[in-house]
Scaffold this motif. Structure first.
Motif, PDB file in Angstrom:
ATOM      1  N   VAL A 233      58.486 107.499  29.921  1.00 14.64           N
ATOM      2  CA  VAL A 233      57.849 106.571  30.878  1.00 14.64           C
ATOM      3  C   VAL A 233      58.246 106.902  32.319  1.00 14.64           C
ATOM      4  O   VAL A 233      58.041 106.082  33.215  1.00 14.64           O
ATOM      5  N   THR A 234      58.776 108.080  32.527  1.00 15.42           N
ATOM      6  CA  THR A 234      59.227 108.435  33.875  1.00 15.42           C
ATOM      7  C   THR A 234      58.082 108.394  34.882  1.00 15.42           C
ATOM      8  O   THR A 234      58.229 107.855  35.990  1.00 15.42           O
ATOM      9  N   GLU A 235      56.916 108.948  34.513  1.00 19.74           N
ATOM     10  CA  GLU A 235      55.791 108.970  35.447  1.00 19.74           C
ATOM     11  C   GLU A 235      55.308 107.556  35.769  1.00 19.74           C
ATOM     12  O   GLU A 235      54.982 107.252  36.929  1.00 19.74           O
ATOM     13  N   GLU A 236      55.269 106.701  34.758  1.00 21.80           N
ATOM     14  CA  GLU A 236      54.831 105.321  34.994  1.00 21.80           C
ATOM     15  C   GLU A 236      55.782 104.607  35.949  1.00 21.80           C
ATOM     16  O   GLU A 236      55.344 103.886  36.856  1.00 21.80           O
ATOM     17  N   ILE A 237      57.068 104.818  35.748  1.00 23.50           N
ATOM     18  CA  ILE A 237      58.058 104.185  36.623  1.00 23.50           C
ATOM     19  C   ILE A 237      57.946 104.727  38.041  1.00 23.50           C
ATOM     20  O   ILE A 237      58.009 103.979  39.026  1.00 23.50           O
ATOM     21  N   ASP A 238      57.765 106.036  38.157  1.00 27.17           N
ATOM     22  CA  ASP A 238      57.625 106.632  39.491  1.00 27.17           C
ATOM     23  C   ASP A 238      56.388 106.082  40.209  1.00 27.17           C
ATOM     24  O   ASP A 238      56.433 105.781  41.410  1.00 27.17           O
ATOM     25  N   ARG A 239      55.273 105.930  39.475  1.00 28.60           N
ATOM     26  CA  ARG A 239      54.054 105.425  40.104  1.00 28.60           C
ATOM     27  C   ARG A 239      54.182 103.946  40.479  1.00 28.60           C
ATOM     28  O   ARG A 239      53.705 103.522  41.523  1.00 28.60           O
ATOM     29  N   LEU A 240      54.835 103.177  39.617  1.00 25.83           N
ATOM     30  CA  LEU A 240      55.061 101.767  39.952  1.00 25.83           C
ATOM     31  C   LEU A 240      55.906 101.634  41.223  1.00 25.83           C
ATOM     32  O   LEU A 240      55.633 100.793  42.088  1.00 25.83           O
ATOM     33  N   THR A 241      56.916 102.481  41.343  1.00 28.05           N
ATOM     34  CA  THR A 241      57.765 102.463  42.551  1.00 28.05           C
ATOM     35  C   THR A 241      56.952 102.822  43.788  1.00 28.05           C
ATOM     36  O   THR A 241      57.061 102.176  44.839  1.00 28.05           O
ATOM     37  N   ALA A 242      56.118 103.866  43.657  1.00 29.66           N
ATOM     38  CA  ALA A 242      55.288 104.289  44.790  1.00 29.66           C
ATOM     39  C   ALA A 242      54.265 103.215  45.154  1.00 29.66           C
ATOM     40  O   ALA A 242      54.026 102.947  46.344  1.00 29.66           O
ATOM     41  N   HIS A 243      53.667 102.569  44.160  1.00 26.65           N
ATOM     42  CA  HIS A 243      52.680 101.521  44.426  1.00 26.65           C
ATOM     43  C   HIS A 243      53.326 100.328  45.133  1.00 26.65           C
ATOM     44  O   HIS A 243      52.720  99.710  46.021  1.00 26.65           O
ATOM     45  N   ALA A 244      54.546  99.984  44.743  1.00 24.23           N
ATOM     46  CA  ALA A 244      55.244  98.866  45.380  1.00 24.23           C
ATOM     47  C   ALA A 244      55.490  99.155  46.859  1.00 24.23           C
ATOM     48  O   ALA A 244      55.291  98.291  47.723  1.00 24.23           O
ATOM     49  N   ALA A 245      55.913 100.381  47.142  1.00 24.69           N
ATOM     50  CA  ALA A 245      56.134 100.765  48.543  1.00 24.69           C
ATOM     51  C   ALA A 245      54.823 100.731  49.330  1.00 24.69           C
ATOM     52  O   ALA A 245      54.782 100.263  50.483  1.00 24.69           O
ATOM     53  N   ALA A 246      53.742 101.210  48.728  1.00 30.14           N
ATOM     54  CA  ALA A 246      52.440 101.211  49.403  1.00 30.14           C
ATOM     55  C   ALA A 246      51.956  99.790  49.651  1.00 30.14           C
ATOM     56  O   ALA A 246      51.391  99.488  50.712  1.00 30.14           O
ATOM     57  N   ALA A 247      52.168  98.895  48.694  1.00 31.32           N
ATOM     58  CA  ALA A 247      51.735  97.507  48.852  1.00 31.32           C
ATOM     59  C   ALA A 247      52.491  96.816  49.980  1.00 31.32           C
ATOM     60  O   ALA A 247      51.899  96.071  50.776  1.00 31.32           O
ATOM     61  N   LEU A 248      53.788  97.065  50.072  1.00 29.24           N
ATOM     62  CA  LEU A 248      54.571  96.476  51.173  1.00 29.24           C
ATOM     63  C   LEU A 248      54.081  96.990  52.526  1.00 29.24           C
ATOM     64  O   LEU A 248      54.001  96.236  53.503  1.00 29.24           O
ATOM     65  N   ALA A 249      53.751  98.272  52.586  1.00 33.35           N
ATOM     66  CA  ALA A 249      53.230  98.839  53.833  1.00 33.35           C
ATOM     67  C   ALA A 249      51.898  98.196  54.211  1.00 33.35           C
ATOM     68  O   ALA A 249      51.634  97.917  55.387  1.00 33.35           O
ATOM     69  N   LEU A 250      51.047  97.946  53.232  1.00 32.05           N
ATOM     70  CA  LEU A 250      49.754  97.323  53.509  1.00 32.05           C
ATOM     71  C   LEU A 250      49.919  95.896  54.009  1.00 32.05           C
ATOM     72  O   LEU A 250      49.153  95.436  54.863  1.00 32.05           O
ATOM     73  N   LEU A 251      50.897  95.186  53.487  1.00 32.10           N
ATOM     74  CA  LEU A 251      51.135  93.817  53.945  1.00 32.10           C
ATOM     75  C   LEU A 251      51.494  93.785  55.427  1.00 32.10           C
ATOM     76  O   LEU A 251      51.158  92.831  56.130  1.00 32.10           O
ATOM     77  N   ASP A 252      52.173  94.819  55.904  1.00 26.11           N
ATOM     78  CA  ASP A 252      52.590  94.871  57.303  1.00 26.11           C
ATOM     79  C   ASP A 252      51.570  95.577  58.193  1.00 26.11           C
ATOM     80  O   ASP A 252      51.780  95.676  59.408  1.00 26.11           O
ATOM     81  N   ASP A 253      50.488  96.056  57.602  1.00 30.61           N
ATOM     82  CA  ASP A 253      49.454  96.743  58.380  1.00 30.61           C
ATOM     83  C   ASP A 253      48.548  95.705  59.036  1.00 30.61           C
ATOM     84  O   ASP A 253      48.043  94.801  58.360  1.00 30.61           O
ATOM     85  N   PRO A 254      48.329  95.774  60.367  1.00 39.67           N
ATOM     86  CA  PRO A 254      47.474  94.779  61.032  1.00 39.67           C
ATOM     87  C   PRO A 254      46.011  94.869  60.627  1.00 39.67           C
ATOM     88  O   PRO A 254      45.263  93.921  60.824  1.00 39.67           O
ATOM     89  N   ALA A 255      45.580  95.975  60.061  1.00 37.29           N
ATOM     90  CA  ALA A 255      44.185  96.115  59.647  1.00 37.29           C
ATOM     91  C   ALA A 255      43.945  95.338  58.350  1.00 37.29           C
ATOM     92  O   ALA A 255      44.873  95.135  57.559  1.00 37.29           O
ATOM     93  N   PRO A 256      42.720  94.864  58.119  1.00 34.59           N
ATOM     94  CA  PRO A 256      42.410  94.177  56.858  1.00 34.59           C
ATOM     95  C   PRO A 256      42.761  95.047  55.658  1.00 34.59           C
ATOM     96  O   PRO A 256      42.364  96.203  55.580  1.00 34.59           O
ATOM     97  N   ALA A 257      43.522  94.486  54.723  1.00 34.25           N
ATOM     98  CA  ALA A 257      44.041  95.292  53.620  1.00 34.25           C
ATOM     99  C   ALA A 257      43.711  94.718  52.250  1.00 34.25           C
ATOM    100  O   ALA A 257      44.199  95.217  51.244  1.00 34.25           O
ATOM    101  N   GLY A 258      42.894  93.681  52.189  1.00 28.78           N
ATOM    102  CA  GLY A 258      42.629  93.010  50.928  1.00 28.78           C
ATOM    103  C   GLY A 258      42.072  93.922  49.848  1.00 28.78           C
ATOM    104  O   GLY A 258      42.514  93.883  48.701  1.00 28.78           O
ATOM    105  N   ARG A 259      41.103  94.753  50.209  1.00 28.07           N
ATOM    106  CA  ARG A 259      40.493  95.639  49.214  1.00 28.07           C
ATOM    107  C   ARG A 259      41.498  96.657  48.683  1.00 28.07           C
ATOM    108  O   ARG A 259      41.539  96.951  47.484  1.00 28.07           O
ATOM    109  N   LYS A 260      42.304  97.218  49.571  1.00 31.23           N
ATOM    110  CA  LYS A 260      43.303  98.197  49.150  1.00 31.23           C
ATOM    111  C   LYS A 260      44.361  97.549  48.263  1.00 31.23           C
ATOM    112  O   LYS A 260      44.809  98.136  47.277  1.00 31.23           O
TER     113      LYS A 260
END
Length: 306
Positions: A233-260
C-alpha cells in the motif's frame, strides 16, 4: 459609497448566502433579496420589474464579475406610493371614449332602445382616461438609484459568503489534518504487518505447492514477490499524503478552488478504497474505514465551496 470587491484578497467562499437591501426615491420604494446555493457553475436567476432599462444588464455583469460559481437568485420588488400623486386626464383617450359612448347611443336609438346618459363616473372609469402623474419621478433617476444598489448588495452577499467560507475553512482544514494523521497511522500499520503478510503469503504458497514433488525455489521467490506487490500500500499512502498537501494549498489559494477540491475528494476516496482492499489486517482495515468516513465528511463540506 459604491462598494467594490477585491477577489485577490479573499479566502474561500461558501456558495450559500443571503443579503437584502431597501431603498426609496420620489414616491417609489423597493427591496432587494439575494440568495445563493451551490451549483456546478454560475447560474443567475433574476426577477426584476419591467421598465427598468439597464438594471438587469448591470446586475448580471456585476454578479458574473464577482462570483465564479453558485446558483444566485435576485428578486427586486418595486412599490410606488400613489396616495399623494395628482390625477390627470388623457385628452386623446377621453375623446375616444366619448365618441364610443356617442356611437352606442346612436345605435341604441336606431334600434328603438332607450339608454340612460353615461355619467362622468362612467367615463372616468374607462381604461386610460385617468392617469396618475408621479410628480418628481424620473425613470432615469430611479434606474440610477437601483444601479447604485447593485455593488452594495453584492458586497453584503460576498461578506456572508466569506463568513461562511471562514467557518468552512476551519472545518475542512481539520478534516484534511485528520486524513493526514490517519495516512501516517496507515503507513505505520502497513510496516508493522509486513512480517505477518510475509508469513501468510509463504504459508499460502506452501499449501498450493504441497502436492508438487519438485518446485524451483526461484519460482517460489518470484510468486511471493508478485503477491507482496499486490498487497503493498506504499503508493496509496504516498498519494494520500500528496493529496492532503494539495488540498491544504488549495484552501489557502485566493482563487476559487471548489471544483479542484471536489476532484481531490474523489481521489482521496479512490485511494482509501484501494487501501481497504489491500489491507490484509484488522488494524489497517480499521484505519482505511476511518479514512473513508472523514473523506465523506470533507466532500459534504466542499460541495458548498466556490
Amino acid at each position: 459609497a459604491r462598494a467594490t470587491l477585491n477577489r485577490s484578497n479573499r479566502v474561500i467562499q461558501s456558495m450559500t448566502a443571503f443579503a437584502s437591501l431597501t431603498g426609496s426615491l420620489a414616491g417609489a420604494s423597493w427591496s432587494w433579496e439575494m440568495r445563493g446555493v451551490n451549483a456546478r457553475g454560475i447560474d443567475l436567476r433574476l426577477r426584476l420589474p419591467e421598465g427598468l432599462d439597464g438594471v438587469e444588464a448591470a446586475l448580471r455583469a456585476a454578479l458574473t464579475k464577482a462570483f465564479a460559481r453558485g446558483n444566485i437568485s435576485v428578486t427586486l420588488r418595486l412599490t410606488r406610493d400613489d396616495a399623494d400623486t395628482p390625477l390627470h386626464l388623457d385628452p386623446a383617450q377621453l375623446d375616444r371614449v366619448l365618441a364610443a359612448f356617442d356611437q352606442v347611443q346612436e345605435r341604441a336609438f336606431a334600434m328603438g332602445v332607450t339608454l340612460g346618459q353615461p355619467s362622468a363616473a362612467d367615463v372616468l372609469a374607462q381604461q386610460g382616461v385617468v392617469k396618475q402623474a408621479r410628480a418628481g419621478e424620473n425613470p432615469a433617476n430611479l434606474v440610477t438609484a437601483l444601479q447604485a444598489d447593485i455593488d452594495v448588495i453584492i458586497a453584503d452577499f460576498a461578506t456572508m459568503r466569506r463568513a461562511e467560507g471562514k467557518a468552512m475553512y476551519a472545518v475542512c482544514r481539520d478534516q484534511i489534518d485528520q486524513i493526514d494523521r490517519l495516512t501516517k497511522a496507515a503507513a505505520k500499520a502497513a510496516k508493522a504487518r509486513r512480517a505477518e503478510v510475509s508469513s501468510n503469503l509463504t504459508e499460502a504458497l506452501r499449501r498450493v505447492v504441497a502436492d508438487v514433488a519438485e518446485i524451483d525455489p526461484a519460482r517460489i521467490a518470484q510468486e511471493l514477490a508478485v503477491l507482496a506487490v499486490k498487497s503493498d500500500v506504499t503508493e496509496e499512502i504516498d498519494r494520500l499524503t500528496a493529496h492532503a498537501a494539495a488540498a491544504l494549498a488549495l484552501l489557502d489559494d485566493p482563487a476559487p478552488a471548489g471544483r479542484k477540491l471536489d476532484f481531490l475528494a474523489q481521489e482521496f476516496n479512490r485511494e482509501a478504497n484501494t487501501l481497504c482492499s489491500k489491507a490484509g489486517s484488522v488494524a489497517l482495515t480499521t484505519i482505511g474505514l476511518d479514512l473513508k468516513a472523514v473523506i465523506d465528511q470533507l466532500r459534504e463540506q466542499i460541495q458548498n465551496v466556490e
